[in-house]
Design a protein around this motif. Structure first.
Motif, PDB file in Angstrom:
ATOM      1  N   ILE A 107       0.843  -1.188   0.000  1.00 28.55           N
ATOM      2  CA  ILE A 107       0.000   0.000   0.000  1.00 28.55           C
ATOM      3  C   ILE A 107       0.884   1.244   0.000  1.00 28.55           C
ATOM      4  CG2 ILE A 107      -1.902   1.180   1.191  1.00 28.55           C
ATOM      5  CD1 ILE A 107      -2.294  -1.506   2.744  1.00 28.55           C
ATOM      6  N   VAL A 157      -9.013  -5.955   0.054  1.00 27.89           N
ATOM      7  CA  VAL A 157      -8.335  -5.115  -0.936  1.00 27.89           C
ATOM      8  C   VAL A 157      -9.295  -4.058  -1.480  1.00 27.89           C
ATOM      9  CG1 VAL A 157      -7.279  -5.104  -3.231  1.00 27.89           C
ATOM     10  CG2 VAL A 157      -6.633  -6.860  -1.561  1.00 27.89           C
ATOM     11  N   SER A 158     -10.528  -4.474  -1.766  1.00 29.50           N
ATOM     12  CA  SER A 158     -11.517  -3.519  -2.301  1.00 29.50           C
ATOM     13  C   SER A 158     -11.818  -2.412  -1.306  1.00 29.50           C
ATOM     14  CB  SER A 158     -12.811  -4.263  -2.663  1.00 29.50           C
ATOM     15  OG  SER A 158     -12.590  -5.171  -3.715  1.00 29.50           O
ATOM     16  N   LEU A 213      -9.823  -1.215   1.019  1.00 31.10           N
ATOM     17  CA  LEU A 213      -8.684  -0.298   1.074  1.00 31.10           C
ATOM     18  C   LEU A 213      -8.678   0.635  -0.134  1.00 31.10           C
ATOM     19  CD1 LEU A 213      -5.999  -2.839   2.336  1.00 31.10           C
ATOM     20  CD2 LEU A 213      -6.791  -0.817   3.596  1.00 31.10           C
ATOM     21  N   LYS A 214      -8.973   0.104  -1.305  1.00 29.72           N
ATOM     22  CA  LYS A 214      -9.003   0.929  -2.510  1.00 29.72           C
ATOM     23  C   LYS A 214     -10.132   1.955  -2.442  1.00 29.72           C
ATOM     24  CE  LYS A 214      -6.868  -2.310  -5.777  1.00 29.72           C
ATOM     25  NZ  LYS A 214      -7.074  -3.138  -6.996  1.00 29.72           N
ATOM     26  N   SER A 215     -11.260   1.535  -1.864  1.00 31.70           N
ATOM     27  CA  SER A 215     -12.394   2.456  -1.772  1.00 31.70           C
ATOM     28  C   SER A 215     -12.091   3.642  -0.864  1.00 31.70           C
ATOM     29  CB  SER A 215     -13.643   1.718  -1.270  1.00 31.70           C
ATOM     30  OG  SER A 215     -13.514   1.382   0.106  1.00 31.70           O
ATOM     31  N   ARG A 216     -11.095   3.484   0.026  1.00 35.20           N
ATOM     32  CA  ARG A 216     -10.680   4.581   0.913  1.00 35.20           C
ATOM     33  C   ARG A 216      -9.582   5.428   0.277  1.00 35.20           C
ATOM     34  NH1 ARG A 216     -12.037   3.571   6.401  1.00 35.20           N
ATOM     35  NH2 ARG A 216     -10.805   5.451   6.852  1.00 35.20           N
ATOM     36  N   PHE A 239      -6.649   4.344  -1.166  1.00 35.55           N
ATOM     37  CA  PHE A 239      -5.273   3.847  -1.118  1.00 35.55           C
ATOM     38  C   PHE A 239      -4.914   3.125  -2.419  1.00 35.55           C
ATOM     39  CE2 PHE A 239      -6.446   3.861   3.460  1.00 35.55           C
ATOM     40  CZ  PHE A 239      -5.462   4.724   3.916  1.00 35.55           C
ATOM     41  N   SER A 240      -3.652   3.265  -2.817  1.00 33.64           N
ATOM     42  CA  SER A 240      -3.106   2.499  -3.934  1.00 33.64           C
ATOM     43  C   SER A 240      -2.640   1.154  -3.402  1.00 33.64           C
ATOM     44  CB  SER A 240      -1.937   3.254  -4.573  1.00 33.64           C
ATOM     45  OG  SER A 240      -1.284   2.436  -5.516  1.00 33.64           O
ATOM     46  N   VAL A 241      -3.290   0.080  -3.857  1.00 29.79           N
ATOM     47  CA  VAL A 241      -3.041  -1.252  -3.294  1.00 29.79           C
ATOM     48  C   VAL A 241      -2.699  -2.229  -4.417  1.00 29.79           C
ATOM     49  CG1 VAL A 241      -3.975  -3.132  -1.887  1.00 29.79           C
ATOM     50  CG2 VAL A 241      -4.734  -0.783  -1.493  1.00 29.79           C
ATOM     51  N   VAL A 242      -1.620  -3.002  -4.220  1.00 31.14           N
ATOM     52  CA  VAL A 242      -1.300  -4.094  -5.142  1.00 31.14           C
ATOM     53  C   VAL A 242      -1.020  -5.353  -4.316  1.00 31.14           C
ATOM     54  CG1 VAL A 242      -0.371  -2.608  -6.948  1.00 31.14           C
ATOM     55  CG2 VAL A 242       1.167  -3.499  -5.173  1.00 31.14           C
TER      56      VAL A 242
END
Length: 417
Positions: free
Chosen positions: A339, A397-398, A400-403, A405-408
């Protein structure tokens, strides 16, 4: 002095020989149970029964043949002592029962043999010599020592008495489950496969006997084709990593074994994990080869009553732990995410809160500020999370992305690099 086995040591034992061996070992080894394995049956589509040879005193089936051979020695041979070469289980069996019977024992083991097997063999009082990278190279050194010091040779698989002892497993399996359609048996040198096939086919000619080798050591497959096996590489199934299959095994396989198949390391790894997590029992790589065959070709066994020989459970704890974690990773029950975050107070707490609110369990956190590909006011955070399954991992993961954040997703092994 000829310290090697006599010429007739390479003859196939008869059913009468195997019955005599059963009488001889009664009370000296465990008559291991053959039990239905409901969860393995659901997993494979076959009706699976497991013969738990990992319950023997030394953790493997090899005690059967070792006792029969040791008890055939005369007083002079017993006093002088015996020698064997083995990757571990035959070594422990000869050492354990040699000590019990008062026979001095020397064991030659390949240098890569797992420490747990070396330590156990020494613990039984044997003199252990480590030599060579493979069982074949260890055999050369064992033969040299035998000739130099006058020990009686106890071959791990190419000896009639040893094979007769191993064949008692076939007697027990057919006695306990006479309606078996198929027996799947791991193959190294082939002593177990030979004895089992002789006994099982004599009692029930219709039963299908299938031998299983690791793809890295297809010795019996090659021998039956009349070709030279291309063997080598690190295998979880070191107990069946044999380059030179026994003469007894080749003779028995030509007439009594229905097929010999090979399995990949990935299937062996999966089988070890399945025995541990589903059957709550420990299988070493060689011991799990039969189940690996069902994983590799499930349609062949679907709907059939299949007996598996769990030949041994002497697996290094570190390897077992690694296998469990790897399987959890494959199932996405352990995932790692990377992240990119601004470097400010409470950021780690915010991330932990999001993950925790969704029921994820954080196992590890790595916080990086000084990589050149990270903004001077930012950081990379690698978080390893325990989840319920792949869907749950995706949910985290979804979220975190909805908040924002860049997540891989990153491989677990890379998370702390």
């Amino acid at each position: 002095m000829n310290t090697h086995a006599p010429a007739d040591a390479f003859a196939l034992p008869s059913l009468a020989d195997i019955r005599a061996a059963a009488d001889l070992i009664r009370g000296q080894v465990i008559r291991t149970p053959l039990l239905p394995a409901a969860q393995l049956s659901r997993l494979t589509g076959a009706k699976v029964f497991v013969k738990y040879e990992n319950l023997q005193a030394t953790g493997a089936f090899k005690e059967r043949g070792a006792i029969v051979k040791l008890m055939s020695l005369d007083a002079t041979q017993r006093a002088r002592g015996v020698i064997a070469m083995s990757a571990g289980n035959h070594a422990q069996a000869v050492a354990f029962h040699g000590a019990r019977l008062g026979v001095p024992v020397v064991i030659v083991m390949p240098e890569p043999t797992p420490y747990v097997k070396v330590a156990a063999t020494r613990g039984y009082g044997a003199r252990v010599v480590l030599a060579g990278e493979t069982v074949a190279e260890a055999q050369i050194e064992a033969e040299r020592i035998a000739a130099a010091e006058g020990f009686t040779w106890i071959h791990p698989y190419d000896d009639t008495r040893v094979v007769a002892g191993q064949g008692t497993i076939g007697l027990e399996m057919i006695e306990d489950a006479p309606d078996l359609d198929t027996i799947v048996c791991p193959v190294g040198g082939g002593g177990l496969l030979s004895g089992l096939a002789i006994a099982a086919k004599a009692l029930k000619p219709s039963v299908e006997i299938i031998g299983v080798e690791t793809e890295l050591y297809p010795s019996l497959v090659a021998a039956l084709k009349g070709t030279t096996a291309e063997c080598g590489g690190n295998t979880l199934a070191e107990g069946i990593a044999v380059k030179n299959v026994g003469r007894i095994a080749v003779a028995a396989a030509r007439t009594l074994v229905d097929d010999v198949v090979t399995v990949p390391e990935s299937a062996i790894e999966r089988a070890i994990n399945a025995f541990l997590t589903l059957q709550k029992t420990t299988a070493e790589g060689a011991g799990a080869a039969g189940l690996a065959a069902l994983f590799t070709d499930p349609e062949r066994y679907r709907g059939r009553r299949v007996g598996l020989v769990l030949t041994g459970g002497n697996v290094d704890a570190r390897i077992l732990a690694a296998i469990v974690v790897r399987e959890l990773t494959r199932e996405e029950r352990i995932v790692s995410i990377r992240i990119r975050v601004p470097d400010r107070p409470r950021m780690l707490a915010d991330l932990a809160g999001i993950i925790g609110d969704l029921g994820g369990n954080i196992l590890d956190v790595s916080h990086r500020r000084f990589f050149l590909d990270v903004h001077a006011k930012g950081a990379l955070v690698d978080i390893t999370v325990e989840t319920r399954d792949a869907d749950h991992a995706g949910e985290i993961v979804s979220a975190l992305k909805s908040r924002g954040f860049s997540v891989v997703r990153v491989p677990v092994a890379e998370a702390r690099l």
